[in-house]
Design a protein around this motif. Structure first.
Motif, short mmCIF file in Angstrom:
data_model
loop_
_atom_site.label_atom_id
_atom_site.label_comp_id
_atom_site.label_asym_id
_atom_site.label_seq_id
_atom_site.Cartn_x
_atom_site.Cartn_y
_atom_site.Cartn_z
N PHE A 194 -18.25 5.11 36.96
CA PHE A 194 -18.04 4.35 35.73
C PHE A 194 -17.70 5.34 34.63
CE2 PHE A 194 -22.56 5.31 35.73
CZ PHE A 194 -22.86 5.62 34.41
N VAL A 195 -17.15 4.83 33.54
CA VAL A 195 -16.72 5.68 32.44
C VAL A 195 -17.35 5.14 31.17
CG1 VAL A 195 -14.75 6.68 31.22
CG2 VAL A 195 -14.52 6.05 33.63
N ARG A 196 -18.11 6.01 30.51
CA ARG A 196 -18.72 5.65 29.24
C ARG A 196 -17.67 5.64 28.13
NH1 ARG A 196 -24.52 7.03 29.56
NH2 ARG A 196 -24.82 8.06 31.56
N LYS A 197 -17.94 4.88 27.10
CA LYS A 197 -17.00 4.75 25.97
C LYS A 197 -16.54 6.11 25.45
CE LYS A 197 -16.26 2.27 21.69
NZ LYS A 197 -15.60 1.03 22.00
N GLU A 198 -17.46 7.06 25.33
CA GLU A 198 -17.09 8.36 24.77
C GLU A 198 -16.18 9.18 25.69
OE1 GLU A 198 -21.45 8.70 26.23
OE2 GLU A 198 -20.29 7.27 25.06
N ASN A 199 -16.04 8.76 26.96
CA ASN A 199 -15.18 9.48 27.91
C ASN A 199 -13.92 8.70 28.29
OD1 ASN A 199 -17.05 11.60 28.01
ND2 ASN A 199 -18.22 10.56 29.60
N LEU A 200 -13.71 7.55 27.68
CA LEU A 200 -12.57 6.72 28.05
C LEU A 200 -11.23 7.42 27.83
CD1 LEU A 200 -13.69 3.15 26.90
CD2 LEU A 200 -13.43 4.01 29.24
N LYS A 201 -11.13 8.23 26.80
CA LYS A 201 -9.85 8.92 26.53
C LYS A 201 -9.43 9.80 27.71
CE LYS A 201 -9.77 8.61 21.54
NZ LYS A 201 -9.79 7.20 21.63
N ASP A 202 -10.39 10.38 28.43
CA ASP A 202 -10.07 11.17 29.62
C ASP A 202 -9.43 10.28 30.70
OD1 ASP A 202 -11.16 13.42 28.42
OD2 ASP A 202 -13.12 13.16 29.39
N LEU A 203 -9.98 9.09 30.86
CA LEU A 203 -9.42 8.15 31.83
C LEU A 203 -8.01 7.73 31.41
CD1 LEU A 203 -9.73 6.34 34.37
CD2 LEU A 203 -10.76 4.62 32.86
N TYR A 204 -7.80 7.50 30.14
CA TYR A 204 -6.49 7.06 29.64
C TYR A 204 -5.40 8.10 29.90
CZ TYR A 204 -9.33 3.70 26.97
OH TYR A 204 -10.22 2.73 26.59
N GLU A 205 -5.78 9.35 30.01
CA GLU A 205 -4.81 10.42 30.24
C GLU A 205 -4.49 10.61 31.72
OE1 GLU A 205 -6.44 13.83 28.25
OE2 GLU A 205 -6.18 12.91 26.27
N GLU A 206 -5.20 9.93 32.59
CA GLU A 206 -4.99 10.05 34.03
C GLU A 206 -3.71 9.35 34.47
OE1 GLU A 206 -7.01 11.32 36.82
OE2 GLU A 206 -7.74 12.51 35.13
N ASN A 207 -3.12 9.84 35.55
CA ASN A 207 -1.99 9.18 36.20
C ASN A 207 -2.56 8.20 37.22
OD1 ASN A 207 0.32 8.38 37.52
ND2 ASN A 207 0.68 10.35 38.50
N VAL A 208 -2.96 7.02 36.77
CA VAL A 208 -3.63 6.07 37.65
C VAL A 208 -2.68 5.50 38.71
CG1 VAL A 208 -5.40 5.52 35.96
CG2 VAL A 208 -3.36 4.11 36.08
N TYR A 209 -1.38 5.61 38.49
CA TYR A 209 -0.41 5.18 39.51
C TYR A 209 -0.67 5.94 40.82
CZ TYR A 209 3.95 4.56 42.04
OH TYR A 209 4.87 4.27 43.00
N SER A 210 -1.00 7.21 40.70
CA SER A 210 -1.19 8.05 41.89
C SER A 210 -2.42 7.65 42.71
CB SER A 210 -1.31 9.52 41.48
OG SER A 210 -2.51 9.75 40.78
N TYR A 211 -3.30 6.83 42.15
CA TYR A 211 -4.50 6.41 42.86
C TYR A 211 -4.22 5.39 43.96
CZ TYR A 211 -7.17 8.24 38.83
OH TYR A 211 -7.71 9.01 37.85
#
Length: 187
Positions: free
Chosen positions: A59-76
């Motif tokens: 899970f991703v806490r609110k304070e770490n969401l920006k890290d998730l937003y920078e991910e290339n989630v297409y590659s998942y």
């Protein structure tokens, strides 16, 4: 014409969902007026700082969401998540609710309702090859209309400057068209 120039969507009012092509995770996130509090990852390859042992999910806490937003989630490949309000609610889930969340992430369809009272989730985001196949459940139809208006406006900005968000009336009209399926060629 590039695929980024096209959005195809079908709105299912009974399910409160939109199945689409041409909408990516980052597009969706940038169109929300209120950022999710936290995100429970049902299917992804993201390895962040937080793992819930009771669910065996990241899970991703609110304070770490920006890290998730920078991910290339297409590659998942599969990228599925639900938002949730409070961390403590993850510990309060019943075995049935846990099973339904795992089913949702694995089969990309809800076993029952896609909305969990304890989590107070407003969205369910289910994607395979993000941008190619997305299914998003909206708890509130007005949020869908708002996201749709912002999304189209944001995508049009690559062709024109100063494009305001679409009005509620245009969003409702597009929603009506999307019930039968709508292809929007942004170019």
């Amino acid at each position: 014409m590039k695929t980024k120039d096209v959005i195809y969507m079908i709105y299912n009012e009974n399910e409160q969902s939109t199945t689409s092509m041409g909408i990516e995770f980052i597009d969706f996130i940038h169109c929300l007026t209120v950022e999710p509090n936290n995100i429970l990852l049902l299917a992804s390859r993201y390895t962040g700082e937080d793992f819930h042992y009771g669910l065996r999910l990241e899970f991703v806490r609110k304070e770490n969401l920006k890290d998730l937003y920078e991910e290339n989630v297409y590659s998942y490949g599969d990228f599925c998540w639900v938002d949730f309000d409070e961390m403590i609610t993850l510990d309060d889930l019943t075995p049935q609710e846990k099973a339904e969340l795992l089913y949702l992430g694995h089969y990309q369809q809800p076993f029952g309702s896609p909305f969990f009272e304890k989590l107070n989730n407003k969205f369910v985001y289910l994607a395979h090859d993000d941008g190619w196949f997305n299914k998003i459940f909206y708890k509130d139809k007005n949020q869908y209309i708002d996201v749709l208006g912002r999304l189209i406006s944001n995508k049009l900005k690559s062709y024109r400057k100063n494009v305001p968000p679409l009005g509620q009336d245009i969003g409702e009209l597009l929603t009506l068209f999307a019930k039968d399926g709508i292809l929007i060629d942004l170019y």
